[in-house]
Write a protein that holds these residues in place. Sequence first.
Motif, PDB file in Angstrom:
ATOM      1  N   LEU A  38       0.823  -1.216   0.000  1.00 37.12           N
ATOM      2  CA  LEU A  38       0.000   0.000   0.000  1.00 37.12           C
ATOM      3  C   LEU A  38       0.853   1.260   0.000  1.00 37.12           C
ATOM      4  CD1 LEU A  38      -2.967  -1.066   2.305  1.00 37.12           C
ATOM      5  CD2 LEU A  38      -2.834  -1.043  -0.206  1.00 37.12           C
ATOM      6  N   VAL A  41       1.813   1.795  -3.520  1.00 40.68           N
ATOM      7  CA  VAL A  41       0.655   2.334  -4.240  1.00 40.68           C
ATOM      8  C   VAL A  41       0.515   3.828  -3.960  1.00 40.68           C
ATOM      9  CG1 VAL A  41      -1.880   2.302  -4.327  1.00 40.68           C
ATOM     10  CG2 VAL A  41      -0.593   0.159  -4.397  1.00 40.68           C
ATOM     11  N   SER A  45       0.350   7.131  -6.447  1.00 39.27           N
ATOM     12  CA  SER A  45      -1.078   7.424  -6.534  1.00 39.27           C
ATOM     13  C   SER A  45      -1.417   8.532  -7.526  1.00 39.27           C
ATOM     14  CB  SER A  45      -1.635   7.772  -5.158  1.00 39.27           C
ATOM     15  OG  SER A  45      -1.043   8.965  -4.685  1.00 39.27           O
ATOM     16  N   LEU A  51      -1.956  -1.890 -10.895  1.00 43.62           N
ATOM     17  CA  LEU A  51      -0.988  -2.536 -10.026  1.00 43.62           C
ATOM     18  C   LEU A  51      -0.951  -4.009 -10.401  1.00 43.62           C
ATOM     19  CD1 LEU A  51       0.932  -2.669  -7.570  1.00 43.62           C
ATOM     20  CD2 LEU A  51      -1.111  -3.091  -6.167  1.00 43.62           C
ATOM     21  N   VAL A  72      -5.365  -5.772  -0.605  1.00 48.58           N
ATOM     22  CA  VAL A  72      -4.728  -4.867  -1.567  1.00 48.58           C
ATOM     23  C   VAL A  72      -5.774  -4.334  -2.535  1.00 48.58           C
ATOM     24  CG1 VAL A  72      -3.130  -4.748  -3.520  1.00 48.58           C
ATOM     25  CG2 VAL A  72      -2.418  -5.876  -1.402  1.00 48.58           C
ATOM     26  N   ARG A  73      -6.604  -5.220  -3.040  1.00 53.27           N
ATOM     27  CA  ARG A  73      -7.644  -4.798  -3.998  1.00 53.27           C
ATOM     28  C   ARG A  73      -8.557  -3.761  -3.374  1.00 53.27           C
ATOM     29  NH1 ARG A  73     -12.804  -7.147  -6.142  1.00 53.27           N
ATOM     30  NH2 ARG A  73     -12.851  -8.349  -4.234  1.00 53.27           N
ATOM     31  N   LEU A  76      -6.836  -0.187  -3.024  1.00 50.53           N
ATOM     32  CA  LEU A  76      -6.446   0.583  -4.203  1.00 50.53           C
ATOM     33  C   LEU A  76      -7.363   1.785  -4.390  1.00 50.53           C
ATOM     34  CD1 LEU A  76      -5.704  -2.124  -6.928  1.00 50.53           C
ATOM     35  CD2 LEU A  76      -4.068  -0.672  -5.714  1.00 50.53           C
ATOM     36  N   ALA A  80      -7.645   2.808  -9.959  1.00 50.87           N
ATOM     37  CA  ALA A  80      -6.609   1.810 -10.209  1.00 50.87           C
ATOM     38  C   ALA A  80      -7.202   0.408 -10.161  1.00 50.87           C
ATOM     39  CB  ALA A  80      -5.492   1.926  -9.175  1.00 50.87           C
ATOM     40  N   SER A  81      -6.639  -0.470 -10.981  1.00 43.85           N
ATOM     41  CA  SER A  81      -7.080  -1.859 -10.971  1.00 43.85           C
ATOM     42  C   SER A  81      -5.914  -2.767 -10.605  1.00 43.85           C
ATOM     43  CB  SER A  81      -7.664  -2.251 -12.335  1.00 43.85           C
ATOM     44  OG  SER A  81      -6.692  -2.119 -13.346  1.00 43.85           O
ATOM     45  N   LEU A  82      -6.249  -3.980 -10.244  1.00 48.63           N
ATOM     46  CA  LEU A  82      -5.262  -4.964  -9.807  1.00 48.63           C
ATOM     47  C   LEU A  82      -5.245  -6.126 -10.775  1.00 48.63           C
ATOM     48  CD1 LEU A  82      -3.308  -6.165  -7.654  1.00 48.63           C
ATOM     49  CD2 LEU A  82      -5.334  -7.129  -6.544  1.00 48.63           C
TER      50      LEU A  82
END
Length: 130
Positions: A38, A41, A45, A51, A72-73, A76, A80-82
């Motif tokens: 994080l 991230v 940002s 990510l 984590v998801r 975000l 943002a996408s994972l």
Amino acid sequence: MTFPPQPCEPCDPPGCAVLALPSDIDFCNASGLLPLILTAVEQRSDGLRLLVLDLSATRFMDSQGVRLLTAVRRGLPGHASLRVVAAPKSVASRVLELSGLRRDVPVHDNLAEALRAESGTAGSGLREGG
């Protein structure tokens, strides 16, 4: 012993961050990995759209790894996408399948595939359009 996620080389397209995760993700290190991810991230940002968590080197992962990816998801930013990279037939890939997380997070066989999906169809991210 905790192994922090390692940033990979800057990737194309811009707005993408790739973090390589350690060989083991379990109760010993998962809770320590979350703040590290994080923080990475937050540092990106300003323009982070994607990510990618690279589990290619991950040889063992238990339910704590699934909890980590879910956290984590959720952590975000909205823009943002994972995506996850996990080698086919690897332990990590199997755990993601059994847990059902593959339904919520696109999982790719390799990093190049995950990055191609970013530059292709941004909607599902599962495969390049065409």
